[in-house]
Design an enzyme around this catalytic site. Structure first.
Site, short mmCIF file in Angstrom:
data_model
loop_
_atom_site.label_atom_id
_atom_site.label_comp_id
_atom_site.label_asym_id
_atom_site.label_seq_id
_atom_site.Cartn_x
_atom_site.Cartn_y
_atom_site.Cartn_z
N ALA A 34 60.34 12.15 25.23
CA ALA A 34 60.42 12.27 27.47
C ALA A 34 61.64 13.66 27.72
O ALA A 34 61.93 14.46 27.64
CB ALA A 34 60.05 11.45 27.52
N TYR A 104 56.64 2.02 17.15
CA TYR A 104 57.18 1.67 16.23
C TYR A 104 58.67 1.27 16.33
O TYR A 104 59.61 2.38 15.64
CB TYR A 104 57.10 1.61 14.75
CG TYR A 104 55.43 1.25 14.70
CD1 TYR A 104 54.66 -0.30 14.05
CD2 TYR A 104 54.39 2.61 14.92
CE1 TYR A 104 53.17 0.17 13.79
CE2 TYR A 104 52.80 2.17 15.23
CZ TYR A 104 52.78 0.78 14.15
OH TYR A 104 50.82 0.38 14.32
N ARG A 167 56.20 2.89 30.55
CA ARG A 167 55.35 2.47 28.92
C ARG A 167 55.78 0.83 29.03
O ARG A 167 57.19 0.94 28.80
CB ARG A 167 56.52 3.02 28.01
CG ARG A 167 56.81 4.76 28.12
CD ARG A 167 55.40 4.96 27.19
NE ARG A 167 55.72 6.94 27.59
CZ ARG A 167 55.04 7.22 28.60
NH1 ARG A 167 55.13 7.64 29.88
NH2 ARG A 167 54.64 9.10 28.23
N GLY A 230 47.48 18.65 41.06
CA GLY A 230 48.74 19.35 41.54
C GLY A 230 49.74 18.16 42.01
O GLY A 230 49.64 17.45 41.55
N ALA A 257 52.72 16.13 29.12
CA ALA A 257 52.46 17.01 30.37
C ALA A 257 53.18 16.77 31.65
O ALA A 257 54.09 17.70 31.62
CB ALA A 257 50.73 17.10 30.47
N ASP A 259 56.86 15.73 31.12
CA ASP A 259 57.53 16.56 30.66
C ASP A 259 57.86 18.05 30.55
O ASP A 259 58.77 17.90 30.59
CB ASP A 259 58.79 15.75 29.14
CG ASP A 259 58.16 14.01 28.79
OD1 ASP A 259 58.13 13.86 29.45
OD2 ASP A 259 57.94 14.02 28.23
#
Length: 318
Positions: A34, A104, A167, A230, A257, A259
């Site tokens: 990112a 990983y 995440r 948007g 997207a 980032d």
């Protein structure tokens, strides 16, 4: 320096065909992370960006460093580790609109980053410090490093931009993730949450209610990503406003997207654009990236971005 960002980038193996990963026999190696995606996106738009990380003393690390440096990003504060590897991850294009990612990265070189390795000079001359919720999930030492980065930024007038970038696989449990993401958001000047991330933090609400809840954490500028619809923006100087998105006929790869969106917004702010105009540019960047396979490969330069926003991209350029 315009923007400094800190985080892990990994070797990315992308299948050369669609379907379940178990049936895949060939891959293309790319790179994805990112923070480096944001740095590359800004560099392609003509800004000065710096990426701070730690890589293994291995071939993946060598190739990655060469690639990111080649994109014009300052990598002078990237360190190497002889005892820990560069992380890797795999994408799976299971079927249309069903992309999965497998990491990983446990005990990777980047997870070993420490506060003592971070020099004041790496951040203190930057206009913005860009952070995500990924880095603090990697390890306690990474969290300590981010605390130092925030301390340096606040002491030198560098504005902090935070993308929750949730995440869950990298956190010990959901409550730990929720606690630290709220903490880093509250220490930032600008936050860039998505709807699913806001729901994780606060439960079911409307986008407008989520925006108010982020303001309640002490954040001045909230830019809520609404996908193809948007974004919703709000700050102390800008009333709550919806900024339209851009239509994409076919999404090839949605990863990256957010980032690209961050890079577009930061670029607009660095160029002195009003918040609404900067976010419109971010929406365009995010849409463009989804049309190309790869995390950073679809990041545009200024002329391509302008053509897309003006609706003047041609099917064939001769």
């Amino acid at each position: 320096m315009d923007v400094v960002t800190i985080g892990e980038t990994m070797a990315l193996f992308t299948p050369n065909e669609e379907g379940m990963l178990r049936h895949t026999h060939s891959f293309s190696m790319k790179f994805g992370g990112a923070e480096s995606n944001v740095a590359i996106g800004l560099s392609r738009l003509g800004h000065r960006s710096r990426w701070i990380s730690r890589l293994g003393e291995d071939e993946f690390g060598d190739a990655m460093l060469s690639f990111i440096r080649g994109e014009g990003v300052d990598v002078s504060y990237v360190t190497r580790d002889q005892s820990a590897p560069t992380g890797v991850f795999f994408k799976e294009f299971r079927r249309l609109n069903d992309t999965r990612v497998y990491y990983y990265r446990k005990d990777s070189a980047a997870s070993k980053m420490k506060a003592e390795w971070l020099e004041d000079e790496a951040i203190k001359d930057a206009e913005y410090l860009h952070l995500t919720g990924i880095t603090p999930g990697l390890s306690a030492s990474c969290r300590e490093m981010l605390e130092k980065a925030i301390w340096i930024a606040k002491g030198n007038g560098t504005r902090i931009v935070f993308d929750p970038n949730l995440r869950l696989k990298i956190w010990r449990d959901e409550e730990e993730a929720r606690q630290f993401i709220k903490k880093y958001a509250s220490e930032s000047d600008i936050v860039l949450p998505g709807i699913s991330e806001a729901e994780f933090l606060f439960g079911p609400c409307t986008p407008e209610e989520y925006t108010e809840k982020f303001h309640d954490l002490g954040i001045d500028t909230v830019i809520m990503k609404l996908g193809k619809e948007g974004a919703l923006i709000s700050s102390s100087s800008v009333p709550m406003t919806r900024v339209p998105g851009f239509t994409v006929e076919r999404v090839v790869d949605p990863v990256g997207a957010g980032d690209a969106f961050a890079a577009g917004v930061l670029s607009g702010l660095l160029d002195g654009k009003q918040l609404e105009e900067a976010v419109l540019q971010g929406n365009a960047m995010g849409a463009m990236v989804t049309m190309v396979n790869g995390d950073a490969e679809g990041l545009p330069n200024r002329s391509d971005l302008a053509s897309f926003m003006n609706g003047s991209l041609e099917d064939v350029t001769r």
